[in-house]
Design an enzyme around this catalytic site. Structure first.
Site, short mmCIF file in Angstrom:
data_model
loop_
_atom_site.label_atom_id
_atom_site.label_comp_id
_atom_site.label_asym_id
_atom_site.label_seq_id
_atom_site.Cartn_x
_atom_site.Cartn_y
_atom_site.Cartn_z
N ILE A 99 37.29 45.36 -33.23
CA ILE A 99 36.13 46.13 -32.39
C ILE A 99 34.63 45.89 -32.69
O ILE A 99 33.83 45.82 -32.18
CB ILE A 99 36.15 47.43 -31.76
CG1 ILE A 99 36.38 48.43 -33.20
CG2 ILE A 99 37.74 47.66 -30.96
CD1 ILE A 99 36.50 49.90 -32.91
N GLY B 27 28.99 43.52 -42.78
CA GLY B 27 29.86 43.17 -44.03
C GLY B 27 30.55 44.09 -44.79
O GLY B 27 31.23 43.97 -45.90
N LYS C 189 39.24 51.77 -40.04
CA LYS C 189 38.22 51.39 -40.75
C LYS C 189 38.60 50.67 -42.26
O LYS C 189 38.86 51.55 -43.14
CB LYS C 189 36.96 52.56 -41.01
CG LYS C 189 35.80 52.05 -41.69
CD LYS C 189 34.89 53.60 -41.60
CE LYS C 189 33.55 53.19 -42.26
NZ LYS C 189 32.96 54.38 -42.31
N ASP D 135 22.74 56.80 -44.79
CA ASP D 135 22.89 55.59 -44.25
C ASP D 135 22.84 55.84 -42.55
O ASP D 135 23.77 55.51 -42.04
CB ASP D 135 24.29 55.13 -44.56
CG ASP D 135 24.47 53.66 -44.21
OD1 ASP D 135 23.22 53.03 -43.83
OD2 ASP D 135 25.49 52.98 -44.49
#
Length: 369
Positions: A45, A50, A88, A185
């Site tokens: 998905i 990267g 993930k 992040d």
């Protein structure tokens, strides 16, 4: 050589800690491969800069809410349970250390706007995190795509922003024992959207835990972040504060306003840091409205007496002002997340209060005729 040994020791200690305290969340690699047909592109998905690949699949995994269901199973087997999850899968830039940080963070903090951890896998050089499914994908996937951005009305965009702001406020000031967490992040890649368009923060692999009573203290640590989102003061001085997250969130606000990603070539042509400096300059010259998503302008100009989808003046200006304050060049000029939440809620209230006015005006005109 000694530094390599110390890193190795730290990883071993981290591994022992994770498996000792979170072993019940371990999911076998074989189960994950079965669910994704050996990581087939069919289940892919997203690719997150990267660092990892995201898959959506139906996974059989251990039901942590019903551990008794494991009776009668072979050791290591997971009870059968159908669940759509996001897998993930990290690559060489997302290793065990980042995985351990995410597990520790997501296991210690529960909040409606923070993604829920389901399990993990460290096996055969694979580092995998399994999290709840966000059926509407990630915010980054919508930016720059006109068809997708049309789904995100101004009111919906405001609610997404408020969700993320509340989560950051929780991390910065409302954790138990007064411990703070700096995400480090925040970006549109790490904001998932569930089936009800509720936003949830993801991507805690580089977050930093601060001990109690360091509310106004800085941590000096090597800069980390995506170029278009990183706090310029943190990048220059190594000084990390809560306000570093505020800056990154300000960039997300601007992305939602403009409908493009922060690193879009259209912004990089003007400044190598992308959207932030370009929008900041435009705000100062009074031209930021020229940069807003054309879709929002279309919705604002539509002659629709039943529902006004685009932003009204008060809502838009309140939003633009707080976004500008968030991306101030220095940390001490930025607001706290509590202030940001308050201003975004004000922008939403302006929008909601104007929603019925066109209909009232239309009825009044009909009666006058």
């Amino acid at each position: 050589m000694s530094s390599l040994i110390s890193i190795s020791k730290r990883n071993i200690i981290s591994s022992l800690f994770i498996f000792s305290f979170f072993g019940h969340l371990k999911i076998r690699l074989g189960d994950i491969k079965l669910a994704t047909n050996n990581f087939s592109d069919t289940y892919t998905i997203a690719f997150l800069d990267g660092e990892c690949t995201l898959y959506r699949a139906e996974l059989h995994y251990f039901d942590k809410e019903n551990p008794s269901s494991e009776k009668g199973k072979n050791k290591g087997d997971h009870p059968k349970g159908h669940n759509i999850v996001v897998i993930k899968r990290g690559n060489q830039f997302f290793g065990e250390e980042e995985l351990f940080t995410e597990i520790e963070m997501l296991s210690s903090v529960e909040y409606p706007n923070i993604v829920t951890l389901i399990g993990f896998c460290i096996e055969d050089s694979e580092t995998i995190l399994v999290i709840e499914n966000g059926s509407n994908g990630y915010l980054r996937n919508y930016l720059g795509n006109d068809n997708d951005m049309r789904i995100l009305t101004w009111e919906k965009r405001l609610k997404i922003c408020i969700d993320v702001a509340n989560a950051l406020d929780h991390l910065h000031s409302e954790i138990e024992d007064q411990k703070m967490i700096i995400h480090r992040d925040i970006c549109s890649c790490n904001i998932g959207l569930d089936e009800n368009w509720r936003a949830k923060i993801d991507g805690f692999g580089d977050c930093v835990f601060l001990p109690p009573n360091q509310e106004d203290e800085a941590v000096y640590i090597n800069p980390h972040g995506r170029p278009a989102y990183i706090d310029p003061e943190y990048e220059k001085t190594d000084k990390l504060k809560r306000e570093s997250d505020v800056y990154s969130f300000g960039i997300v606000l601007l992305e939602i306003l403009c409908g493009r990603s922060a690193g879009d070539p259209i912004y990089l042509k003007e400044n190598d840091k992308g959207l932030g400096p370009v929008a900041r300059q435009s705000f100062c010259t009074g031209t930021l409205e020229d940069m807003i998503d054309p879709i929002l302008k279309e919705e604002t100009s539509e002659c629709n007496f039943v529902q006004k989808r685009g932003p009204n003046k008060e809502s838009l200006h309140t939003f633009m002002k707080i976004a500008y304050q968030c991306v101030a060049e220095t940390q001490d000029q930025r607001p706290t997340m509590k202030v940001v939440v308050k201003e975004l809620e004000k922008a939403l209230s302006f929008q909601v209060s104007q929603r019925s006015k066109p209909l009232i005006f239309f009825i009044h005109m009909q009666n006058a005729c």
